[in-house]
Design an enzyme around this catalytic site. Structure first.
Site, mmCIF file in Angstrom:
data_model
loop_
_atom_site.group_PDB
_atom_site.id
_atom_site.type_symbol
_atom_site.label_atom_id
_atom_site.label_comp_id
_atom_site.label_asym_id
_atom_site.label_seq_id
_atom_site.Cartn_x
_atom_site.Cartn_y
_atom_site.Cartn_z
ATOM 1 N N GLU A 150 0.810 -1.223 0.000
ATOM 2 C CA GLU A 150 0.000 0.000 0.000
ATOM 3 C C GLU A 150 0.846 1.278 0.000
ATOM 4 O O GLU A 150 0.499 2.251 0.670
ATOM 5 C CB GLU A 150 -0.930 0.004 1.238
ATOM 6 C CG GLU A 150 -1.913 -1.146 1.222
ATOM 7 C CD GLU A 150 -2.724 -1.253 2.500
ATOM 8 O OE1 GLU A 150 -3.935 -1.501 2.378
ATOM 9 O OE2 GLU A 150 -2.169 -1.103 3.609
HETATM 10 C C1 ACM Z 1 -1.947 -5.532 3.973
HETATM 11 O O1 ACM Z 1 -2.998 -6.068 4.364
HETATM 12 N N1 ACM Z 1 -1.869 -4.223 3.803
HETATM 13 C C2 ACM Z 1 -0.758 -6.315 3.671
#
Ligand code: ACM
Length: 509
Positions: A321
């Protein structure tokens, strides 16, 4: 042994009529001569068996036990000679089932566990524990018979890595809570504990060369709750505690995103502007500065200190992310930091976005998407990488069981026990098959979980499901069998004081 409820299901079970073994006040544990590690596992087993049985259960070096008794009782029949009779023996060698495999043989005269390596003995001990009545988990003596069903078990794992993850950043869990969690997961042959140590809200591991990271409790958790951090001594103690239970700690330092807490503590990591503390659950807004040299000095120092404290092979660099890091910068960053981690002797694990950087085959991507086509992950596997499977709609322990579950999130859907059980790691991603899979991991993110009871309620009974997915051969897995075996584990959790979700899918006893 047909009635046994062992989880994960062993590879091969051959019951033998009339060969049940009954523990008694004279039962001893005999361990491999001269092996400190076998002795240690024997002591661990004795510690498990003593409270409920009330028996003394001495732990003896097998050779010394045999020598003493044969010297005194030459001519006594084998059936009455301590050292061969009424004993649980833990022996190294002759297993032939790999580093975690074991053979467990039970006759009326005793139980023998054989393995090529200590990890296999430890796995066999967990099976033996589950072959005994659930009352064996009682912290106080129970007056009853303690019978191990007669027969032979041969067992080995399908995948070498079976893991669980705790998120200390969104909510800190204390060392004692983490140790309790380790004790519980080891019972299901989970052999890796991934600790998500850093994120936007908090930084949870002391770094001596960057001390302000953990000043002010490392930052608050989500909603302002759950600040705290592990000192290096506490982390090292935790790693050693886990290692004694054959659980390898995998530390995660998330970067280049999920870095706000570090940029609160050190404005120089943020272009000289202090970042504001964040206690909301948003993601994707922070990034290390890819063009600033101080970024790499920071990574070098943190990786050096964390690697030095971590005997296990892996260091997880996050990489998920990173929405505030342009793709080109992301590649530049990963290509620069992967060699830093490898130079400090560690294998890089990263969330699967790391495959955007075309990493070397030594890097292990952790897949957290859902089943289907993932060309970059498949390409990494084709280049020789092994993939760790954590599909978010199967293995994420923070997803709610149903819309009514008070804790948890639902962005990847609801995960009932059957959903956590009925999937195959070798068919999740097109082009990523059995040989490309390192194993499975069940992550528990802590945006909504606070107490150890919260952790347990989300973990049980889904982690045993994922444990069986990772350990048991496909032809040994069956939902109807699993749900019945799982039901028999509830009394064990109750006796140990472990909270769990009473899923209506399970015929609880
Ligand atoms: C995640 O769930 N951001 C790896």
């Amino acid at each position: 042994m047909a009635r046994s409820s062992v989880i994960p299901a062993p590879m091969e079970v051959r019951p033998a009529q009339g060969q049940d073994f009954r523990l008694g006040p004279d039962t001893a544990i005999l361990t491999e001569p001269g092996s400190a590690r076998a002795r240690h596992i024997g002591q661990y087993l004795a510690t498990l068996l003593r409270p409920a049985t009330g028996y003394q259960i001495p732990v003896l070096d097998a050779d010394l036990a045999g020598a003493t008794t044969t010297g005194q009782e030459r001519g006594a029949s084998a059936a009455t000679t301590p050292g061969t009779a009424k004993a649980i023996s833990l022996r190294l060698g002759g297993g032939g089932l790999g580093p975690e495999g074991y053979r467990l043989n039970t006759t009326a005269d005793g139980v023998s566990v054989r393995a090529d390596a200590p990890a296999g003995l430890f796995a066999g001990v967990q099976t033996l524990r589950q072959l005994l009545p659930a009352d064996i988990e009682s912290p106080t003596p129970v007056a009853r018979e303690w019978t191990v069903p007669g027969g032979a078990i041969a067992d080995r794992p399908r995948f070498p890595y079976r893991g669980a993850m705790l998120d200390l950043a969104r909510h800190f869990h204390s060392p004692d809570e983490i140790k309790a969690f380790v004790d519980q997961i080891a019972a299901y042959k989970i052999n890796h504990l991934h600790l998500h140590l850093t994120d936007d809200q908090g930084w949870r591991i002391e770094i001596l060369s960057w001390p302000k990271l953990t000043a002010g409790d490392g930052g608050s958790g989500v909603d302002g709750a759950g600040g705290g951090y592990l000192t290096q001594a506490e982390y090292a103690d935790l790693v050693a505690y886990a290692a004694e239970r054959y659980v390898t700690v995998v530390p995660e330092i998330d970067m280049p995103g999920h870095t706000n807490a570090a940029q609160v503590a050190y404005p120089e990591l943020n272009g000289g502007v202090a970042a504001a503390p964040r206690t909301d659950p948003e993601v994707g807004y922070s990034t290390l500065r890819i063009g600033d040299e101080i970024t790499y000095a920071f990574v070098e120092d943190v990786v050096r200190e964390v690697a030095a404290l971590t005997p296990g092979p892996y260091l997880h660099v996050g990489g998920d992310e990173a929405d505030a890091t342009p793709d080109g910068d992301y590649r530049t960053f990963m290509r620069r930091i992967i060699p830093i981690v490898e130079r400090h002797g560690k294998t890089v694990l990263g969330w699967h976005e790391i495959t955007k950087a075309d990493p070397p085959a030594s890097v292990v991507p952790q897949f957290w998407g859902t089943a289907g086509a993932h060309p970059e992950v498949a390409a990494a596997a084709t280049r020789g990488a092994r993939v760790l499977m954590s599909p978010a709609n199967r293995a994420y322990l923070d997803m709610k069981y149903t819309p009514d579950t008070p804790l948890g999130l639902d962005w990847a859907g609801y995960i009932e026990v059957r959903d956590a059980y009925e999937w195959d790691p070798a068919t999740q991603i097109e082009g990523v098959g059995e040989a490309h899979v390192l194993g499975v991991e069940a992550p528990l993110w802590s945006e909504t979980v606070r107490t150890l009871a919260d952790v347990e309620t989300m973990t049980y009974p889904r982690l045993p499901a994922v444990a069986e997915v990772g350990w048991s051969a496909p032809d040994r897995r069956d939902w109807e069998s699993f749900r019945r075996r799982l039901a028999a584990h509830a009394p064990r959790w109750t006796l140990r004081g472990t909270a769990f979700h009473r899923s209506p899918q399970i015929p609880w006893e």
